[in-house]
Design an enzyme around this catalytic site. Structure first.
Site, mmCIF file in Angstrom:
data_model
loop_
_atom_site.group_PDB
_atom_site.id
_atom_site.type_symbol
_atom_site.label_atom_id
_atom_site.label_comp_id
_atom_site.label_asym_id
_atom_site.label_seq_id
_atom_site.Cartn_x
_atom_site.Cartn_y
_atom_site.Cartn_z
ATOM 1 N N CYS A 72 6.409 -7.001 6.854
ATOM 2 C CA CYS A 72 7.506 -6.482 7.668
ATOM 3 C C CYS A 72 7.953 -7.566 8.641
ATOM 4 C CB CYS A 72 7.053 -5.243 8.447
ATOM 5 S SG CYS A 72 8.411 -4.378 9.270
ATOM 6 N N HIS A 104 9.382 6.199 20.234
ATOM 7 C CA HIS A 104 8.249 5.740 21.063
ATOM 8 C C HIS A 104 8.543 5.512 22.544
ATOM 9 C CE1 HIS A 104 6.077 5.623 17.385
ATOM 10 N NE2 HIS A 104 6.694 4.574 16.905
ATOM 11 N N ASN A 150 -3.075 5.336 15.994
ATOM 12 C CA ASN A 150 -4.158 4.810 15.169
ATOM 13 C C ASN A 150 -4.443 3.392 15.614
ATOM 14 O OD1 ASN A 150 -4.184 7.153 13.425
ATOM 15 N ND2 ASN A 150 -2.164 6.433 12.853
ATOM 16 N N CYS A 205 1.802 -1.958 15.560
ATOM 17 C CA CYS A 205 1.715 -1.686 14.118
ATOM 18 C C CYS A 205 0.993 -2.803 13.382
ATOM 19 C CB CYS A 205 3.122 -1.504 13.550
ATOM 20 S SG CYS A 205 3.121 -1.160 11.778
ATOM 21 N N CYS A 248 -0.685 6.101 9.698
ATOM 22 C CA CYS A 248 0.535 5.429 10.163
ATOM 23 C C CYS A 248 0.192 4.132 10.872
ATOM 24 C CB CYS A 248 1.263 6.276 11.197
ATOM 25 S SG CYS A 248 2.191 7.621 10.561
ATOM 26 N N GLU A 287 0.831 -1.201 0.000
ATOM 27 C CA GLU A 287 0.000 0.000 0.000
ATOM 28 C C GLU A 287 0.865 1.250 0.000
ATOM 29 O OE1 GLU A 287 -3.962 -1.809 2.177
ATOM 30 O OE2 GLU A 287 -2.453 -0.921 3.459
ATOM 31 N N SER A 304 11.734 6.054 14.592
ATOM 32 C CA SER A 304 10.545 5.731 15.385
ATOM 33 C C SER A 304 11.013 5.362 16.777
ATOM 34 C CB SER A 304 9.798 4.559 14.739
ATOM 35 O OG SER A 304 9.441 4.908 13.429
ATOM 36 N N CYS A 357 3.561 8.649 0.769
ATOM 37 C CA CYS A 357 4.072 7.730 1.780
ATOM 38 C C CYS A 357 4.192 6.360 1.109
ATOM 39 C CB CYS A 357 3.104 7.688 2.959
ATOM 40 S SG CYS A 357 3.518 6.448 4.184
ATOM 41 N N CYS A 390 6.811 -4.759 15.663
ATOM 42 C CA CYS A 390 6.444 -3.695 16.606
ATOM 43 C C CYS A 390 5.003 -3.970 17.042
ATOM 44 C CB CYS A 390 6.537 -2.322 15.945
ATOM 45 S SG CYS A 390 8.194 -1.917 15.382
#
Ligand code: SAH
Length: 347
Positions: A115, A223, A297, A122, A340, A95, A221, A108, A119
């Site tokens: 992946c 966090h 999100n 995600c 995200c 995507e 990233s 993006c 994480c």
């Protein structure tokens, strides 16, 4: 599809294409024409190459394929964001997202199918990593979004972020090859300073990028600036600790003189206290940097929840007191799962 068995013509360098034409008793300058069709004009088919004779087009067709991506479905969010499901020549799907704001249109893009990093917050992490994208598959995502920017917004594409699916530093060579084409005159001629690569923080590769003298921007990233917490939500931290990350980022800054952006989500009960904010403020001192506080999100289960506005304000205050700029980034395209961490090939 027969095309899969033929050589992908975009794997050839200009010189190799020249040699191909020489071997087939054709003028080598044809290579330049073909190259322009392939990159600058993004031809999807040899028949589009109208300044070549039919016999030259047939010669190319018999040896090569153009493994162009296809935008399979396109969804538009109420806020203008566009999400593309992009089909690759072997049927796999990634995507990519167009994000319009007042002063920018940002693409993006994805760097891998799925992946491998796991994480915990995600959605892409739930997909198995299938393979790396080729340079031309990354390039094509940018071209598709550039065309959508012109078609739907009548504006040029201004920025590119590697924040789609995958970890760009685990597909470093192809990402850099794609960026080379995106920024070169024979490609899209975009400025490197408009491009940002986002990583979980693979320290060895951050140093390599610094050594290579890359001209694009780096986002990490983060966090959490506490090892225990970061390791529990981002397993990469177990082998690339915060100390090692700090050292790699100092090296990056020393070599490139480019400020680092930290991406940071504040979650309820995970990192929403002053202690965590202070740890972040301290970490930011290692290197000239700024912080993007990203809205969370949700990705189905309730384990992670966006922290309160109060907690975000507390982070901003503490960062400011310690001299680090921070920005609150509201999500875009949430209604179509384009924000995200939401890219998971749901459609
Ligand atoms: N692998 C790279 C790029 C992809 S993720 C990286 O980790 O940086 C792009 C950004 O979205 C990262 O900052 C990631 O931490 C963040 N992200 C992942 N899941 C998220 C979620 N559910 N809500 C908000 N941001 C998320």
């Amino acid at each position: 599809m027969i095309a899969v068995n033929k050589r992908d013509i975009r794997k050839l360098k200009l010189d190799e294409l020249k040699e191909f034409f020489t071997q087939h008793n054709e003028k080598p300058f044809r290579a330049q024409q073909v190259y322009e069709w392939l990159w600058k004009k993004s031809a999807k088919d040899f028949d589009q190459m109208t300044n070549l004779s039919l016999s030259v087009r047939e010669l190319l067709k018999s040896h090569f394929a153009i493994n162009h991506i296809q935008v399979d479905t396109m969804q538009r969010s109420a806020d203008g964001t566009i999400k593309n499901a992009v089909k690759l020549h072997d049927g796999l799907v990634v995507e990519s997202v167009l994000i319009p704001t007042e002063d920018r249109i940002t693409a993006c893009v994805s760097s891998q199918v799925g992946c491998s990093l796991d994480c915990k917050f995600c959605a892409t992490a739930r997909l198995k990593r299938m393979r790396n994208l080729n340079p031309d598959e990354i390039y094509d995502q940018v071209v598709a979004i550039k065309q959508q920017a012109e078609l739907f917004f009548n504006r040029p594409l201004t920025n590119i972020v590697f924040m789609g699916m995958g970890e760009p530093l685990l597909n470093y060579a192809n990402v850099v090859a794609a960026i080379d084409k995106i920024t070169s005159e024979e490609g899209l001629n975009m400025a490197s300073k408009r491009i940002t690569l986002s990583t979980v923080g693979i320290t060895k590769m951050i140093k390599k990028m610094a050594d290579d003298g890359v001209k694009f921007n780096l986002a990490v990233s983060l966090h959490s600036a506490k090892d225990e917490v970061r390791s529990s939500i981002m397993p990469i931290n177990e082998t690339n600790s915060l100390d090692e990350l700090a050292e790699a980022l100092k090296y990056w800054y020393k070599k490139t003189k480019r400020k680092v952006t930290f991406e940071y989500v504040v979650w309820k009960g995970i990192n929403d206290t002053e202690e965590h904010a202070l740890a972040l403020a301290k970490f930011c001192k290692h290197v000239p940097s700024k912080v993007n506080l990203i809205e969370y999100n949700p990705i189905d289960d309730g384990e992670f929840q966006q922290a309160s506005e109060k907690a975000i304000a507390m982070y901003q205050r503490i960062l400011e007191q310690h001299g680090t700029q921070s920005f609150v980034r509201r999500s875009r395209g949430k209604d179509i799962d384009a924000a995200c961490g939401q890219l998971a090939n749901k459609s």
